[in-house]
Design a protein around this motif. Structure first.
Motif, PDB file in Angstrom:
ATOM      1  N   THR A 147       0.830  -1.208   0.000  1.00 23.67           N
ATOM      2  CA  THR A 147       0.000   0.000   0.000  1.00 23.67           C
ATOM      3  C   THR A 147       0.858   1.249   0.000  1.00 23.67           C
ATOM      4  O   THR A 147       0.540   2.236  -0.681  1.00 23.67           O
ATOM      5  CB  THR A 147      -0.926  -0.004   1.232  1.00 23.67           C
ATOM      6  OG1 THR A 147      -1.676  -1.229   1.251  1.00 23.67           O
ATOM      7  CG2 THR A 147      -1.901   1.157   1.187  1.00 23.67           C
ATOM      8  N   TRP A 349      -6.798   3.015 -10.759  1.00 23.81           N
ATOM      9  CA  TRP A 349      -5.796   2.501  -9.819  1.00 23.81           C
ATOM     10  C   TRP A 349      -6.342   1.390  -8.935  1.00 23.81           C
ATOM     11  O   TRP A 349      -5.583   0.541  -8.451  1.00 23.81           O
ATOM     12  CB  TRP A 349      -5.259   3.646  -8.963  1.00 23.81           C
ATOM     13  CG  TRP A 349      -3.864   3.417  -8.487  1.00 23.81           C
ATOM     14  CD1 TRP A 349      -3.444   3.180  -7.209  1.00 23.81           C
ATOM     15  CD2 TRP A 349      -2.684   3.410  -9.290  1.00 23.81           C
ATOM     16  NE1 TRP A 349      -2.092   3.027  -7.170  1.00 23.81           N
ATOM     17  CE2 TRP A 349      -1.592   3.169  -8.435  1.00 23.81           C
ATOM     18  CE3 TRP A 349      -2.434   3.598 -10.654  1.00 23.81           C
ATOM     19  CZ2 TRP A 349      -0.275   3.099  -8.905  1.00 23.81           C
ATOM     20  CZ3 TRP A 349      -1.139   3.528 -11.115  1.00 23.81           C
ATOM     21  CH2 TRP A 349      -0.079   3.282 -10.240  1.00 23.81           C
ATOM     22  N   VAL A 350      -7.644   1.385  -8.691  1.00 23.49           N
ATOM     23  CA  VAL A 350      -8.225   0.329  -7.850  1.00 23.49           C
ATOM     24  C   VAL A 350      -8.753  -0.834  -8.680  1.00 23.49           C
ATOM     25  O   VAL A 350      -9.241  -1.816  -8.111  1.00 23.49           O
ATOM     26  CB  VAL A 350      -9.360   0.884  -6.961  1.00 23.49           C
ATOM     27  CG1 VAL A 350      -8.824   1.934  -6.014  1.00 23.49           C
ATOM     28  CG2 VAL A 350     -10.490   1.448  -7.808  1.00 23.49           C
ATOM     29  N   LEU A 353      -8.101  -4.594  -7.974  1.00 21.08           N
ATOM     30  CA  LEU A 353      -8.788  -5.237  -6.857  1.00 21.08           C
ATOM     31  C   LEU A 353      -9.890  -6.183  -7.309  1.00 21.08           C
ATOM     32  O   LEU A 353     -10.369  -7.004  -6.523  1.00 21.08           O
ATOM     33  CB  LEU A 353      -9.398  -4.173  -5.937  1.00 21.08           C
ATOM     34  CG  LEU A 353      -8.430  -3.423  -5.012  1.00 21.08           C
ATOM     35  CD1 LEU A 353      -9.172  -2.366  -4.236  1.00 21.08           C
ATOM     36  CD2 LEU A 353      -7.732  -4.385  -4.072  1.00 21.08           C
ATOM     37  N   ALA A 369      -7.219   0.076  -1.374  1.00 21.56           N
ATOM     38  CA  ALA A 369      -7.869   1.280  -1.913  1.00 21.56           C
ATOM     39  C   ALA A 369      -7.975   2.385  -0.875  1.00 21.56           C
ATOM     40  O   ALA A 369      -8.504   3.457  -1.190  1.00 21.56           O
ATOM     41  CB  ALA A 369      -9.270   0.925  -2.426  1.00 21.56           C
ATOM     42  N   ILE A 372      -6.979   6.138  -1.668  1.00 19.43           N
ATOM     43  CA  ILE A 372      -7.915   6.797  -2.574  1.00 19.43           C
ATOM     44  C   ILE A 372      -9.201   7.158  -1.840  1.00 19.43           C
ATOM     45  O   ILE A 372      -9.719   8.281  -1.967  1.00 19.43           O
ATOM     46  CB  ILE A 372      -8.201   5.888  -3.781  1.00 19.43           C
ATOM     47  CG1 ILE A 372      -6.908   5.673  -4.581  1.00 19.43           C
ATOM     48  CG2 ILE A 372      -9.299   6.462  -4.660  1.00 19.43           C
ATOM     49  CD1 ILE A 372      -7.007   4.612  -5.622  1.00 19.43           C
TER      50      ILE A 372
END
Length: 575
Positions: A147, A349-350, A353, A369, A372
């Motif tokens: 992360t 960007w997520v 997932l 996440a 964000i």
């Protein structure tokens, strides 16, 4: 020029001070987060990563690409620096969590101005404190370091999107960091694909080739070097990504349907019946899904409908509705300000997932996440407070506060009721224009609200189940004093065994006592640790009890039993 330089250093000092303050406040909420006992650790994942670091430091052996060479290097540096003797795992965990906790707060705060100019680093304090992100991520250093690296890369990408003059060097640095993320968790590889796609989309037409070369080269070099070093030190060139992904796919079956099975091996047998065995699928998730796509669809639907909401709540804490509502409000605010590229980058960007739905079901994945969500929530809070005199914002705040209070009443949760009350009080406070009338009130109310929320979180800590820290420490001491170095110990999880620097062997899957007796006879192990909640079944324990004189019971308590083969060479009596 001097003034500008002092201003820059002043900003950095404030950033570091804010990150340290959040870590200290989290530490005051629950010291176990950063100072865990052996029983507080994840005796599978966390212990495995730390043991990879120990093997790198002691033997010079680097783990496979799939298991995080960069993470192993991180733990190896801590191991060498501490030289903590028998308590190496406990001490190393404390240092790793303090470092990673500080880095996580620092990178999240550093990212905020890249999302929106109005956001300041200290705006991250509430999301970090309101969401148990440090609590959850610190229990798995792989999640935490991934992360941190992902957030650092996202900061560079956002600046690249907003400022077209940021070119080769920042992209190369981001590529290197994505490579580090991929060498911490396999999730870094799909993140790299997203990174390259964003660089291609937002680079100028005349700069795309140069930007792509800069985006790919450091990543590729880093992964190749890690692959070569790992192969040379281990004597075996294997990446292991496919195997690790397939293991996660199989474990996901246990998490989804675990209530149907008493022992984990029963879930594994059912998984093979539904999706086919490892050999048949050649260790590939796609072939397993194709073997029974209907079962996979039902598995995903069951998780999304019945389990995902609870997982999100556990990951984001008792104030999840407040945080997510503010995040949605922040997304609307960015859209209205014309920051659509920023929103596109954040959503992209997520996207990796989504793989979570097909593999392992764990709250830590959802917290990838968090940076964000935190940035959007801070933007939403800023928009609400900045336009607090508007009816729309008042209605929004009252609705969120009322829903959270109602949720708390229905669930008899004092934390939720108080959290919703703080939201309602904030709406009234800003609606009355008190901050404009009194500077002291403008400072005291946010401080009092934050103190109340922290008190709520502290109250919620009382609901945590007690941990078997003392029992785990006792078993660890028994292994140290009763088994010589290099002893092979059968156990349901490796953490305690590796903490004592003994050789770990996983419990065999046996279906009856005679099969367990044959296994013990054919495998010359020096000791066996039984932990009833994680035992593969009673067969192994019954076989040990039926072999009196061959295996002696050294310790029994709180679900643990420790057996030693009679008179193993070089053994000491327990102290």
């Amino acid at each position: 020029m001097t003034t500008s330089r002092h201003a820059v250093w002043g900003d950095k000092a404030v950033l570091v001070a804010a990150a340290l303050a959040v870590v200290v406040l989290t530490l005051l909420q629950d010291p176990r987060i950063f100072f865990p006992g052996l029983g507080d650790l994840s005796l599978w994942d966390e212990a495995k990563y730390m043991n990879f670091g120990r093997e790198l430091a002691e033997k010079g052996v680097l783990c496979k690409i799939a298991w995080g060479p960069v993470l192993a290097l991180f733990h190896a540096v801590i191991y060498i620096g501490l030289n903590a003797g028998d308590a190496w795992m406990q001490a190393g965990t404390t240092v790793a969590r303090l470092v990673l906790g500080f880095l996580l707060c620092l990178t999240v705060m550093r990212m905020f101005p890249s999302v929106s100019r109005e956001l300041k680093p200290w705006h991250a304090a509430f999301p970090i404190l309101a969401v148990p992100v440090l609590d959850t991520l610190m229990g798995n250093s792989s999640d935490a370091l991934f992360t941190v690296l992902s957030c650092a890369v996202l900061t560079i990408v956002l600046r690249f999107v907003k400022d077209r003059e940021l070119r080769i060097l920042p992209i190369a640095i981001a590529s290197f960091l994505v490579g580090c993320a991929a060498l911490v968790r396999p999730d870094g590889f799909p993140l790299f694909a997203v990174f390259v796609l964003l660089v291609y989309l937002f680079a100028g037409r005349g700069q795309r080739i140069r930007c792509l070369i800069s985006a790919v080269t450091p990543f590729a070099l880093l992964v190749v070097v890690a692959y070569i070093v790992s192969g040379e030190t281990r004597g075996q060139y294997m990446v292991g990504l496919r195997d690790r992904s397939y293991i996660a796919f199989r474990q996901g079956h246990l998490f989804i349907y675990g209530d149907k099975f008493r022992y984990y091996w029963e879930a594994d047998a059912d998984f093979e019946r539904v999706y086919g065995g490892y050999e048949k699928n050649r260790g590939t998730i796609l072939l397993g899904v194709m073997h029974n796509p209907g079962a996979m669809a039902r598995r995903v639907a069951r998780h999304v409908v019945f389990q995902l909401p609870g997982a999100i709540r556990r990951a984001y804490g008792p104030f999840v509705l407040i945080v997510l509502a503010l995040a949605c409000r922040g997304a609307v605010a960015l859209y209205r300000k014309g920051e659509r590229r920023t929103l596109l980058v954040l959503l992209a960007w997520v996207s990796p997932l989504l793989a979570y739905l097909a593999t392992f079901y764990r709250e830590g994945y959802l917290l990838f996440a968090f940076p964000i969500v935190a940035a959007l929530a801070a933007e939403g809070a800023h928009a609400c407070f900045h336009h607090a005199d508007r009816l729309r914002e008042k209605v929004f705040g009252i609705a969120v506060g009322a829903v959270v209070v109602f949720q708390g009443i229905c669930e008899r949760s004092l934390v939720a009721v108080l959290g919703g009350s703080v939201v309602l009080a904030s709406v009234a406070f800003f609606s009355l224009g008190l901050p404009a009338k009194s500077r002291r009130m403008a400072l005291l109310f946010p401080a009092a609200a934050l103190a109340l929320l922290l008190a709520c979180l502290r109250i919620s800590e009382r609901d945590r189940p007690p941990l078997n820290t003392a029992s785990a420490e006792t078993v660890y001491r028994v292994l140290l004093t009763s088994f010589p170095p290099g002893s092979r110990i059968v156990a349901p999880f490796p953490g305690i065994v590796w903490a004592a620097r003994r050789e770990f062997i996983l419990h065999p899957v046996v279906h009856d006592t005679s099969e367990a007796s044959r296994w013990l006879e054919n495998n010359p192990v020096e000791g066996v640790v039984i932990y009833e909640p994680h035992a593969p079944g009673p067969c192994l324990r019954d076989a040990l009890r039926g072999r009196a004189g061959v295996f002696d019971l050294l310790y029994s308590g709180d679900g643990y039993e420790v057996y030693r083969r009679a008179d193993p060479p070089g053994a000491k009596q327990p102290g």
